[in-house]
Scaffold this active site. Structure first.
Site, short mmCIF file in Angstrom:
data_model
loop_
_atom_site.label_atom_id
_atom_site.label_comp_id
_atom_site.label_asym_id
_atom_site.label_seq_id
_atom_site.Cartn_x
_atom_site.Cartn_y
_atom_site.Cartn_z
N HIS A 48 1.12 -1.16 -0.05
CA HIS A 48 -0.07 -0.14 -0.13
C HIS A 48 0.89 1.15 -0.04
CE1 HIS A 48 -2.41 -2.75 2.27
NE2 HIS A 48 -3.41 -2.41 1.33
N GLN A 56 -9.18 -7.11 -10.46
CA GLN A 56 -9.76 -5.65 -9.94
C GLN A 56 -9.40 -4.66 -10.97
OE1 GLN A 56 -10.59 -4.69 -5.83
NE2 GLN A 56 -8.63 -3.57 -5.98
#
Ligand SMILES: Nc1ncnc2c1ncn2[C@@H]1O[C@H](COP(=O)(O)OP(=O)(O)OP(=O)(O)O)[C@@H](O)[C@H]1O
Ligand SMILES: CC(C)(CO)[C@@H](O)C(=O)[O-]
Ligand code: BAL
EC number: 6.3.2.1
Length: 282
Positions: A37, A153
Site C-alpha cells: 500500500h 480488479q
C-alpha cells in the site's frame, strides 16, 4: 495529514485541491497497511501534488461474513504509516457515510467477471465497482492507484472508468513481495506461523508455471501441473489456478506471440484466502 471522516468533508477537501490547480492522486485501500500500500502512496506522491488515501472495509464486496468480521482493522497505526509515506489526507468513513441507504446498484462486467475472483466470490466486483465509483465521484482524482496483486480488479476498474467516462487515469502498480516471495497482503497477518512458513510456495508454483509457459507447454497442462503441485501441500485448499489472456482474462487454448498471459490462483490456507498472480510477456 488531515483525517476526513465525512463524504462532504472529502468532497470539500478535494474540490479545494482542484481549485488551487493541484493534481490529486487517490489510493483506495481497506487498511491494515503494508509496504504494498505504501508504495502506491509513494508512487502517487511522485506524480501528484496531493495524495488522498482511503481506508474502508467495504461490506458490499465481501461474500463471506467471517472474512468481513475478521478483516484486520488498525486505523491508528495506518494513519501513522500514511503520514510518513507522504500522504496528505486520509478518508476514514463509517459504513453509514458511504451507504446512507442500502445500495441497489447492479453492474455487469460480462466475461471479465465470469472468471476467477468474479466466479468464486459472487457479488464481489459489484461491491468493488460500487465503492470505487463512489470514491471517484466524491474525490474526482486526476489519478487513482491500484495494485497488480488484484489483477482482475484492475481490469474491472479500467472497464468501469471507460464505461462511466470517469475523467481520471488508472495507474496499476506491480506486486510487492516479502523477501521469500509471498505477495504482501493484509490477510497475511491472520496466518499461523506454520501457515506463514508454507505460504511462499504459492509464488514458487506460479514461477514454475511461468517457466513452463515460456518453454511452450500448453495452458491446460500448465494448469493441471500447477494444481497437482498445490495439492501436494495438504494445508492448501485451492479454488482455482488459471492461465488466461492478461487483458481479456479469458482462458487460453494456446499462445499468441505479443499477447501477455496472466497466471492467477486463489487458495485457502487455514482460515485465510490468499490470491496471487504473475504475468508472462510472450
Ligand atoms: N502486495 C501488494 N503489492 C502492490 N499492491 C498491493 C499489494 N497488496 C495490496 N495492494 C493493493 O493495495 C490496494 C488496497 O488493497 P487491500 O487494502 O485490499 O490490501 P490487500 O493487502 O490486498 O488486502 P487483502 O488481499 O488481504 O484484501 C489494492 O489496489 C491492492 O491491489
Ligand atoms: C479497491 C478497494 C479498496 C475497494 O474496496 C478494495 O477492493 C481493495 O482494497 O483492493
Ligand atoms: N484486495 C481485494 C479486496 C478483497 O479481497 O475484498
Amino acid at each position: 495529514m488531515e483525517i476526513l471522516t465525512s463524504a462532504a468533508g472529502l468532497q470539500a477537501y478535494t474540490e479545494n485541491i482542484r481549485c488551487n490547480g493541484q493534481r490529486l492522486g487517490l489510493v483506495p485501500t481497506m487498511g491494515a497497511l503494508h509496504e504494498g500500500h505504501l508504495q502506491l502512496v509513494r508512487a502517487a506522491r511522485e506524480s501528484c501534488d496531493t495524495v488522498v488515501a482511503t481506508i474502508f472495509v467495504n461490506p458490499t464486496q465481501f461474500n463471506n461474513a467471517d472474512d468481513f468480521r475478521l478483516y484486520p482493522r488498525l486505523p491508528e497505526a495506518d494513519a501513522g504509516l500514511l503520514a510518513a509515506a507522504g500522504c496528505t489526507a486520509l478518508f476514514l468513513p463509517a459504513v453509514e457515510e458511504i451507504y446512507p441507504q442500502p445500495t441497489v446498484l447492479k453492474f455487469d462486467f460480462g466475461a471479465l467477471e465470469q472468471v476467477m475472483e468474479g466466479a468464486h466470490r459472487p457479488g464481489h466486483f459489484n461491491g468493488v465497482a460500487t465503492v470505487v465509483s463512489k470514491l471517484f465521484h466524491l474525490s474526482r482524482p486526476h489519478r487513482a492507484y491500484f495494485g497488480q496483486k488484484d489483477w482482475q480488479q484492475v481490469a474491472i476498474v479500467r472497464q468501469l472508468v471507460a464505461d462511466l467516462s470517469f475523467d481520471l487515469e488508472i495507474v496499476a502498480y506491480p506486486t510487492i513481495r516479502e523477501a521469500d516471495g509471498l505477495a504482501m497482503s493484509s490477510r497475511n497477518r491472520r496466518l499461523t506461523p506454520e501457515e506463514r512458513a508454507i505460504a511462499p510456495q504459492l509464488y514458487q508454483v506460479l514461477q514454475a508455471a511461468a517457466r513452463r509457459i515460456r518453454q511452450g507447454m500448453l495452458p491446460a497442462q500448465v494448469e493441471a501441473q500447477a494444481l497437482a503441485e498445490l495439492q501436494q501441500q495438504p494445508l492448501f485448499n485451492t479454488e482455482y489456478f488459471a492461465v488466461a489472456d492478461a487483458h481479456t482474462l479469458q482462458p487460453l487454448a494456446g499462445y499468441t506471440p505479443g499477447r501477455a498471459v496472466v497466471l492467477c490462483l486463489a487458495t485457502h490456507l487455514g482460515a485465510v484466502r490468499l490470491i496471487d498472480n504473475v504475468v508472462v510477456e510472450l
